[in-house]
Structures are given as C-alpha cells and as structure tokens.
Design a protein around this motif. Structure first.
Motif, PDB file in Angstrom:
ATOM      1  N   ARG A 203      21.375  13.127  11.752  1.00 21.45           N
ATOM      2  CA  ARG A 203      20.259  12.240  11.384  1.00 21.45           C
ATOM      3  C   ARG A 203      20.484  11.632   9.997  1.00 21.45           C
ATOM      4  NH1 ARG A 203      14.790  15.512  12.602  1.00 21.45           N
ATOM      5  NH2 ARG A 203      13.932  13.598  11.675  1.00 21.45           N
ATOM      6  N   TRP A 206      22.745   8.772  10.318  1.00 26.16           N
ATOM      7  CA  TRP A 206      22.039   7.626  10.896  1.00 26.16           C
ATOM      8  C   TRP A 206      21.017   7.011   9.954  1.00 26.16           C
ATOM      9  CZ3 TRP A 206      21.171  10.556  16.136  1.00 26.16           C
ATOM     10  CH2 TRP A 206      22.341  10.453  16.906  1.00 26.16           C
ATOM     11  N   ARG A 435      18.081  10.798  17.422  1.00 26.76           N
ATOM     12  CA  ARG A 435      18.125   9.375  17.090  1.00 26.76           C
ATOM     13  C   ARG A 435      16.713   8.795  16.990  1.00 26.76           C
ATOM     14  NH1 ARG A 435      21.977   5.572  16.935  1.00 26.76           N
ATOM     15  NH2 ARG A 435      23.553   6.975  17.834  1.00 26.76           N
ATOM     16  N   SER A 438      15.222   9.922  13.815  1.00 21.61           N
ATOM     17  CA  SER A 438      15.873   9.266  12.676  1.00 21.61           C
ATOM     18  C   SER A 438      15.391   7.842  12.485  1.00 21.61           C
ATOM     19  CB  SER A 438      17.391   9.259  12.879  1.00 21.61           C
ATOM     20  OG  SER A 438      17.891  10.566  12.946  1.00 21.61           O
ATOM     21  N   HIS A 439      15.038   7.177  13.579  1.00 17.34           N
ATOM     22  CA  HIS A 439      14.606   5.789  13.500  1.00 17.34           C
ATOM     23  C   HIS A 439      13.103   5.647  13.414  1.00 17.34           C
ATOM     24  CE1 HIS A 439      18.646   4.563  15.537  1.00 17.34           C
ATOM     25  NE2 HIS A 439      18.774   4.871  14.256  1.00 17.34           N
TER      26      HIS A 439
END
Length: 461
Positions: A203, A206, A435, A438-439
């Motif tokens: 993470r 990213w 993901r 992380s976003h």
C-alpha cells in the motif's frame, strides 16, 4: 499410478492448502484483539481502520480454512481407512474435542466479531474478538496434540492390533507436543507479521502514506523482529527433542549418513540415496554436533543405522527433508536480517519514513514468506516421519485404502485444479482489498452515531 504414492500426494496437497489459512488466523485473531484494545484505550481511529481492514483478511482466511479442513477429514475414510481402524480410539476423541471446544467457540462469536460494529456494545464486540482469537489457538492446540501423538505416541496399549487409550494426560502431553505447539504458534505469528508488513508496504508503494499504513507497517516489522529470535530458540529445542525421539528424521535433515562425532553442518549438498553419500557437499566441520549435542565432539546418529541387514530402508526420503529444512531455515534467517535491520533504520530515523526504499520493496516481496517457511517446515515434519504414519505403531502402507490408482489420480487432479483457483482468488482478493484501501475506497460503512456501538468509543469508555 501407485495408489499409495497418489494418496500421499493427495493428502499432502490438501493439507498444504489447508494449513495456509489457519497459519494466518491463529495469530491474526490476537493481532485484531490488540488493534481493538489500542483503539479502546486511545480512541485513535488508525487502530480501528487497521482492525476494519485486517478483519476482512481474517474472515476470508477463516472461511477457506474451514472448507479445506472438511475435505481433508473426508480423506480419513476415502484414502486412509486403516488409520481410523487402528488409532481411531485416540484420533476420534481428539478431533471431537477440537470441534466441540474450539470450532463451536469460533463459530458462535465470529458473527459478532465480523458484523457487530454497529449492533452490539463495544465491550461485547471486544469480548467476541478475544473469544474468537482464543478459539483459533485452542483449535491449533487439539490438532497439534493429535499430530504430535502420531510422531511420539504415548499413553496407550495395543489390543489385537488396535490402539486403546490408557492415560489421556500422557496422550495430550506427549513428548513432542509442547515443542510442536510453540513452534507452530510462533510460525503463525511470523507469517502474520510479514503479511501485515508486506501488504502495508505494498500500500505504501501504491502511494498510501496514511496513519493506518504507517502504524501497521511499523507493527509488522516490530512483531517480526521480536518473534524470529524466539522461533530460532524454539527450533533448537524442537530439534533436540526430535533427535531424542526421531533420530532418523534428524539424520535426513542434516544429510548425515554415518554415526560419528564432530558431524559437519552441511550447508549445501545433493544427497544420493543409491550411493548413500552427499555430492557437491559444502559443510562446516563439527558444527552439526555442536548444534545438536551442544558439544563439538558429540556423536550424532547417521542414516545408515536405519537400514536393516536385509537392505530394508527404515528412514525417510532424504532429499525432500534435506532441502525443505534448508529452505525453512534460510527463510528464517532472511526474516531475521530484514526485520532487525529495518528496526535499526526505524529507530535511527524515527519511524517507517526512515526505511530505505529497498526495504519497502523487500517487505512487499516477503509478504507470504511465512507461508513458504511453514510449508517447508511441515514437509520436514511429515515426510520425515516416513515410513510411519504413527511412529512404531502403524506404517503408511498399512493404512492406505484398497482403491485403484486411476480413481485417486482423478480426484487428485480435481483437488489441484480447485486449490489453484482458490489460491489465485484469495491472493486476488487480498490485492483488491489493499488497492481499494490505498486509493481511499472505504471497505466498511461510515461510523455509526455515538450511541450505536464500538466504532465511536472514547478513551474514557
């Protein structure tokens, strides 16, 4: 097409897939409890964010562990009827204890743990988390009692070729059980430590540098750094116990053919069972005697002691035990080097921001190193028991079902296909969760009002 070999491969495939998930849930339950208690004490949302993310990993791992465990238990009847016929009086009750005590406890409180954020008081949710964590450890205890008893059976007598229990205390606390239990619990802790550090590092790569990621990355590094020296120490005690009760296994682990003093520690070799020697050997003189006997002149049994005058080999296959042991130990020392050096950088630079970029990528790459080390250790343990299924009582060949090789092969291929798909789906789900988090995508509903439950507890509460 040998049914014995195919049945062994099938059970090995099943247990290899199954063990991946309890290895995570055993320790992760306690980690979740720690996250929850930290949130209860500080009120800092980063701890609850960590709980929300990792409880999903726990739920997914728990589900796959249950499903794969059921199919594994079926094989006692389909592939290994001789096992339950001979030792069912011991194995049956131990498996029942695991279900009655541990599995029921986990199942009863898992729903509250997963879905009780907004539905129950905070203290009840914390209690449910603690009971689920305790249940996973209790489950590991009973399974390891049975597995250890198969290696070092005690507290029984044979009547007409059937095992009958005479001392349940001796059965439960058989000679190898404490060592195997500690070794497995520490293996689970290390698996979870590097999984937490690895997914947090991913993470970070990213672009997620939030408080939760910094906290879990730091937590994983510290947890790994604390547990790996304990595991090395526990492994030493476990090795000494194995030398006492299963010397042939230790001889295969060390690639030692002759009983002798000043046995070298073989770093690398290619064991040749036909010639009964090692090829391309690289070794440190006397070091194996020092490790195993704590005396450089100590005498260590060799593999040739376990061949009868008629040429019957009574030791395990050497190559798989030899190489699996080195893989396990090598990963252990890699964990030691990475976690301790990372901890040094963190202390020197005051936080995970001080970690060099290469360390972030290294932790991401070692996210599942605990899985590989656990499987390698399990292969050392189980292949190293051959030719016995229950040491000194029942051989593997005596236990296998009278079925055709084609039938076993067809089911084996089906198992392998399903396990490959499930493993890919599991890894894909973890990547998706990481993901999405992380976003900035929330994986749980927004916090409830203050009077609705656990998510809004203040430090005073």
């Amino acid at each position: 097409m040998d049914p014995l070999i195919l049945s062994r491969i099938q059970f090995a495939a099943n247990i290899s897939f199954h063990i991946l998930f309890p290895t995570i849930t055993i320790a992760l339950g306690w980690v979740l409890l720690f996250f929850k208690l930290r949130f209860n004490k500080t009120g800092d949302e980063k701890w609850m964010d960590a709980y929300r993310f990792w409880v999903k990993v726990f739920a997914l791992s728990f589900a796959l562990g249950v499903v794969s465990g059921i199919t594994m238990s079926f094989q006692f009847g389909t592939n290994w009827p001789g096992f339950m016929e001979v030792v069912g009086n011991v194995a049956g009750p131990l498996l029942a204890y695991e279900i009655i005590t541990a599995f029921f406890l986990e199942a009863a409180f898992l729903g509250i743990m997963l879905f009780g954020f907004r539905r129950v008081p905070g203290w009840l949710h914390t209690t449910a988390t603690a009971l689920v964590a305790f249940g996973t450890t209790l489950s590991a205890f009973w399974i390891l009692v049975l597995n250890s008893w198969m290696h070092t059976p005690a507290g029984f007598e044979l009547r007409d070729g059937v095992v009958h229990a005479t001392d349940w205390f001796a059965i439960v606390f058989n000679p190898s059980m404490p060592y195997r239990l500690v070794h497995m619990l520490l293996a689970s802790g290390l698996t979870v430590a590097f999984l937490i550090a690895g997914l947090s590092a991913l993470r970070w790569i990213w672009g997620d540098r939030g408080a939760e990621v910094r906290t879990t990355l730091r937590f994983g590094v510290i947890m790994g750094a604390v547990l790996i020296p304990l595991q090395i120490l526990a492994g030493d005690f476990h090795g000494l116990n194995t030398l006492e009760h299963q010397p042939a296994k230790v001889a295969a682990m060390e690639g030692n053919w002759e009983t002798q003093s000043r046995v070298p520690l073989v770093l690398f070799a290619i064991p040749d069972e036909e010639a009964r020697e090692n090829r391309f050997e690289v070794a440190i003189p006397g070091m194996a005697s020092l490790i195993l006997k704590h005396d450089i002149n100590g005498v260590v049994p060799g593999l040739n002691d376990f061949v009868t005058e008629d040429g019957v080999v009574e030791h395990p296959p050497v190559a798989p035990v030899f190489f699996a042991f080195r893989l396990m130990v090598g990963l252990g020392f890699a964990m030691l080097a990475l976690s301790w050096s990372a901890l040094w950088f963190m202390r020197r630079k005051r936080g995970v921001e001080g970690l060099p970029k290469v360390y972030i990528y290294a932790f991401a790459g070692m996210a599942f190193s605990g899985w590989i080390a656990t499987l390698a250790g399990w292969y050392v343990t189980e292949i190293g028991r051959q030719p016995w299924l229950v040491t000194g009582v029942l051989t593997t060949a005596e236990s296998v079902a009278d079925v055709s090789g084609g039938m076993v092969l067809s089911t084996l291929l089906a198992y392998l296909a399903v396990y490959a798909l499930l493993t890919a789906a599991y890894l894909g789900a973890l990547t998706y969760l990481a993901r999405k988090a992380s976003h900035g995508g929330r994986t749980t509903p927004d916090p409830a009002p203050r009077d609705a439950g656990v998510e809004i507890m203040t430090p005073a509460e």
